[in-house]
Scaffold this motif. Structure first.
Motif, PDB file in Angstrom:
ATOM      1  N   GLU A  90       0.847  -1.192   0.000  1.00  0.00           N
ATOM      2  CA  GLU A  90       0.000   0.000   0.000  1.00  0.00           C
ATOM      3  C   GLU A  90       0.880   1.238   0.000  1.00  0.00           C
ATOM      4  O   GLU A  90       1.794   1.354   0.826  1.00  0.00           O
TER       5      GLU A  90
ATOM      6  N   ASN B 231      -4.495   4.989  -2.053  1.00  0.00           N
ATOM      7  CA  ASN B 231      -5.656   5.608  -1.410  1.00  0.00           C
ATOM      8  C   ASN B 231      -6.171   6.756  -2.270  1.00  0.00           C
ATOM      9  O   ASN B 231      -5.419   7.666  -2.614  1.00  0.00           O
TER      10      ASN B 231
ATOM     11  N   GLU C 230      -7.976   2.170  -3.199  1.00  0.00           N
ATOM     12  CA  GLU C 230      -8.638   2.067  -1.895  1.00  0.00           C
ATOM     13  C   GLU C 230      -9.538   3.277  -1.684  1.00  0.00           C
ATOM     14  O   GLU C 230      -9.088   4.412  -1.764  1.00  0.00           O
TER      15      GLU C 230
ATOM     16  N   ASP D  98     -11.785   0.599   2.171  1.00  0.00           N
ATOM     17  CA  ASP D  98     -10.837   0.820   3.260  1.00  0.00           C
ATOM     18  C   ASP D  98     -11.568   1.168   4.560  1.00  0.00           C
ATOM     19  O   ASP D  98     -12.704   1.639   4.515  1.00  0.00           O
TER      20      ASP D  98
ATOM     21  N   LYS E  79     -11.311  -4.073   3.645  1.00  0.00           N
ATOM     22  CA  LYS E  79     -10.263  -3.981   4.650  1.00  0.00           C
ATOM     23  C   LYS E  79     -10.900  -3.626   5.986  1.00  0.00           C
ATOM     24  O   LYS E  79     -11.429  -2.520   6.150  1.00  0.00           O
TER      25      LYS E  79
HETATM   26 MG    MG Z   1      -5.649   2.589   2.820  1.00  0.00          MG
END
Ligand code: MG
Ligand code: C2E
Ligand code: MG
Ligand code: MG
Length: 284
Positions: free
Chosen positions: A57, A112, A144, A174, A195
């Motif tokens: 990530e 993200n 995400e 997320d 997640k």
């Molecule tokens: Mg994240």
């Protein structure tokens, strides 16, 4: 500024100081983007079945002369309010794709993406360009999103998510469990992965009810055809419970802290890229 404002300033000096600090943060951040003071670190994501790294990530850091290394919680909100998150988000996508393309394994890079970027028509085009310029196949990029994305214009958001998936890009939900309408949108939005938020993971391994929540989320996500991931895994006891509850992926300090791209590359060169060796990598 207008004359009348001076009196207001007299009554609320702290407020004024705070607004000035914010304005300075915004200007400094704009300069940081222009001068290359933003960096990405990468945190390994581990497949629980094989113990191997299957992705990283990308996490944003700002290296400021005065402030030192600034964490995203301190500047992403300001970037979102000022619209700066659009050029910053573009930079993040391009940089993450470019760096991931140099890694010696077919692992994914997760980026993200803010709800504000989803309100901008250029997002899909930016992703397409970032992949093309890096020569990275779409299947190696994961986007995400947080629940905030689902709360804005549903039809427009859905259309963007479907266009991203048409590029081969995967979508992860997320921080799952921290927002509002968690369950209803799971049916309508095309997520590949959920997640579980680290607030639930923190309380695992201590015999409390966090495990029941993790079990419920993993069951729900599995029966909807999505993979389950857990973030913020710090202890072997937490990891053991996550494995027992059928969590497909884990991420956390137990497996590795966020590291620069070159270190991520070296980690992938290690024999079998095995994690599960706590503390193997430590680079703040
Ligand atoms: Mg994240
Ligand atoms: P997130 O996407 O949920 O990222 C996970 C955060 O948890 C990261 O914090 C990571 O460093 C931290 N973390 C990972 N493992 C552990 C652990 O075992 N224990 C603990 N206590 N923490 C752990 P970070 O890097 O400070 O990022 C915070 C948030 O900022 C991210 O949460 C994400 O929402 C946002 N963010 C980061 N990079 C970007 C970016 O490029 N763009 C946007 N829009 N937001 C970003
Ligand atoms: Mg998260
Ligand atoms: Mg978070």
């Amino acid at each position: 500024k207008a004359e009348g404002r001076g009196t207001w300033r007299f009554f609320a000096p702290e407020m004024d100081a705070r607004m000035q600090a914010r304005r300075k943060l915004e200007l400094d951040l704009r300069r940081a983007l222009a001068e290359g003071d933003l960096k990405l670190l990468y945190q390994p994501q581990i497949d629980t079945a094989s113990g191997r790294i299957i992705g990283f990530e990308a996490l944003l850091r700002w290296h400021d002369e005065e402030r030192g290394v600034v964490a995203p919680a301190e500047f992403v909100p300001v970037a979102e309010e000022t619209g700066l998150i659009i050029p910053i988000g573009d930079w993040v996508l391009r940089t993450a794709c470019r760096e991931a393309a140099t890694w010696p394994a077919e692992v994914t890079v997760a980026v993200n993406v803010s709800a504000v970027q989803f309100r901008n028509e250029t997002l899909v085009e930016t992703v397409k360009q970032a992949l093309a310029q890096a020569g990275l196949p779409g299947r190696r990029l994961e986007v995400e999103v947080t629940e905030g994305v689902m709360l804005q214009d549903t039809a427009a958001t859905l259309a963007i998510l479907h266009r991203l998936r048409a590029l081969g890009v995967r979508i992860s939900m997320d921080d799952f469990g921290t927002g509002y309408s968690s369950l209803s949108y799971l049916r309508s939005f095309p997520f590949d992965k959920i997640k579980i938020d680290q607030s639930f993971i923190r309380d695992l391994g201590q015999g409390g009810d966090a495990r029941a929540i993790v079990r419920a989320i993993a069951g729900l996500s599995g029966s909807l055809g999505m993979r389950t991931s857990a973030e913020g895994v710090e202890t072997p006891a937490q990891y053991a419970e996550l494995q027992a509850e059928g969590c497909a992926e884990v991420q956390g300090f137990l497996f590795g802290r966020p590291v620069p791209s070159e270190v991520a590359r070296e980690m992938l060169r290690l024999p079998a890229a095995r994690a599960g060796a706590p503390g193997a990598q430590d680079a703040a």
